[in-house]
Design a protein around this motif. Sequence first.
Motif, PDB file in Angstrom:
ATOM      1  N   ASN A  75     -57.682  15.272   1.732  1.00  0.00           N
ATOM      2  CA  ASN A  75     -57.046  15.029   0.442  1.00  0.00           C
ATOM      3  C   ASN A  75     -56.337  13.683   0.487  1.00  0.00           C
ATOM      4  N   VAL A  76     -56.285  13.029  -0.641  1.00  0.00           N
ATOM      5  CA  VAL A  76     -55.694  11.695  -0.648  1.00  0.00           C
ATOM      6  C   VAL A  76     -54.228  11.710  -0.247  1.00  0.00           C
ATOM      7  N   LEU A  77     -53.567  12.856  -0.405  1.00  0.00           N
ATOM      8  CA  LEU A  77     -52.152  12.908  -0.047  1.00  0.00           C
ATOM      9  C   LEU A  77     -51.942  12.848   1.448  1.00  0.00           C
ATOM     10  N   ASP A  78     -52.995  13.187   2.213  1.00  0.00           N
ATOM     11  CA  ASP A  78     -52.847  13.131   3.655  1.00  0.00           C
ATOM     12  C   ASP A  78     -53.090  11.742   4.194  1.00  0.00           C
ATOM     13  N   LYS A  79     -53.794  10.950   3.411  1.00  0.00           N
ATOM     14  CA  LYS A  79     -54.145   9.616   3.899  1.00  0.00           C
ATOM     15  C   LYS A  79     -52.894   8.768   4.001  1.00  0.00           C
ATOM     16  N   PRO A  80     -52.744   7.965   5.039  1.00  0.00           N
ATOM     17  CA  PRO A  80     -51.534   7.155   5.143  1.00  0.00           C
ATOM     18  C   PRO A  80     -51.537   6.031   4.122  1.00  0.00           C
ATOM     19  N   LEU A  81     -50.355   5.678   3.676  1.00  0.00           N
ATOM     20  CA  LEU A  81     -50.205   4.600   2.693  1.00  0.00           C
ATOM     21  C   LEU A  81     -50.254   3.279   3.434  1.00  0.00           C
TER      22      LEU A  81
ATOM     23  N   ARG B  65     -47.631   0.743 -11.285  1.00  0.00           N
ATOM     24  CA  ARG B  65     -47.940   1.161  -9.926  1.00  0.00           C
ATOM     25  C   ARG B  65     -47.650   0.073  -8.915  1.00  0.00           C
TER      26      ARG B  65
ATOM     27  N   GLU C 260     -43.898  -0.017  -7.836  1.00  0.00           N
ATOM     28  CA  GLU C 260     -43.471   0.992  -6.870  1.00  0.00           C
ATOM     29  C   GLU C 260     -44.065   0.725  -5.503  1.00  0.00           C
ATOM     30  N   LEU C 261     -45.335   0.365  -5.491  1.00  0.00           N
ATOM     31  CA  LEU C 261     -46.013   0.151  -4.220  1.00  0.00           C
ATOM     32  C   LEU C 261     -45.410  -1.019  -3.468  1.00  0.00           C
TER      33      LEU C 261
ATOM     34  N   HIS D  67     -42.054  -0.421  -2.026  1.00  0.00           N
ATOM     35  CA  HIS D  67     -42.115   0.390  -0.815  1.00  0.00           C
ATOM     36  C   HIS D  67     -42.624  -0.427   0.364  1.00  0.00           C
TER      37      HIS D  67
END
Lengths: 206, 145
Positions: A12-18, A65, A68-69, A72
């Motif tokens: 899932n994309v949520l697991d992928k590191p940013l 977007r 925010e990106l 961070h």
Amino acid sequence: MIGVGKAKQYANVLDKPLSRGRQEVSLSAFAFLFSELVQYNQTQVDNIAELERRLEDAGYAVGARVLELLCHREKGNRRETRLLGILSFIHSTVWKVLFGKVVYLITFCIWKDNLYQKRYVADSLEKGTEHEDEYMISEKELLVNHMGAFNCGAFVAGIVRGVLDSAGFPAVVTAHFVPIEGQQRPRTTILIKFAEEVLRREARLG
Amino acid sequence: MTLSRLLRCAGVSTAIHRFYPVSVGNQQFVFWIMASTACFVIVSRNDIPIYEAEVGSVLKKEEAAHLHQFILHAALDIVQDLAWTTSAILMLLHDSRNEDGIKSFFQDVHELYLKILLNPLYLPGSRITSSHFDTKVRALARKYL
């Protein structure tokens, strides 16, 4: 299999590191995507004003977007609370990440004070002379204007508006062609006009 | 006015153990622990909640809803007063126990939220409905609290 390294697949994309990702995207890929975007919108509207508005809305989504990106990634989760801060954030960090260009100069040619004067380079951030709440970012070769007969600068204006709005500085941002003698292509100027409440808050914060 | 004084004025007797409103950029994450229930809310602009999670046993159903609203709005008021004076994205207003756990929890949830936001089909400010997001937030809550 010798020497084959398979990149780890994430469910899932949520697991992928940013991650920072590959810093550059190929120009032709972007040109293709952008031209498709413009052509699709052309089929949906009747006039140029509507088309520009749609491009601006597309840019707005990007801007929200990107803010925010970048906060961070680049700035370690610190955000801008002052007007000059957010403007310099836009014309340095955002422009550098999106278009690979760095702005070297800020000139304030206004009725109040002359703040900085440096060597003039192609891109600059200026304060408009008529109104206190107007600022301009002017670019000789705007990336998106390489393609298309009319002003695709609306997309970039949308990006800037997205960044400002999401940072809490509501503004009206438009893109204009400014003809300059001695150059066949007019340079594109992005005009930023801040809302009342922004100026009031700036005055209150000193 | 601190939250506990506000609550005492309103005659609410529930004990609030710990209370953390946190402002992260455009959204505000609020989190508080009451008795045995921990509640975490993400609020977008215009004070619309886009995500809520409750961890632990929920004691009283009807009162809890009103109380949550009340605490939420009080927290947001406090945050909004301070929001423009600091350039930090993460502001914690609480009694200083267990700071690091909460801070890491919020940083991780903020990263998750960024990943949701990067989805071009997600409208910023709308409710987060992904069950995977929910699972991950609860896992993080268990890990850090």
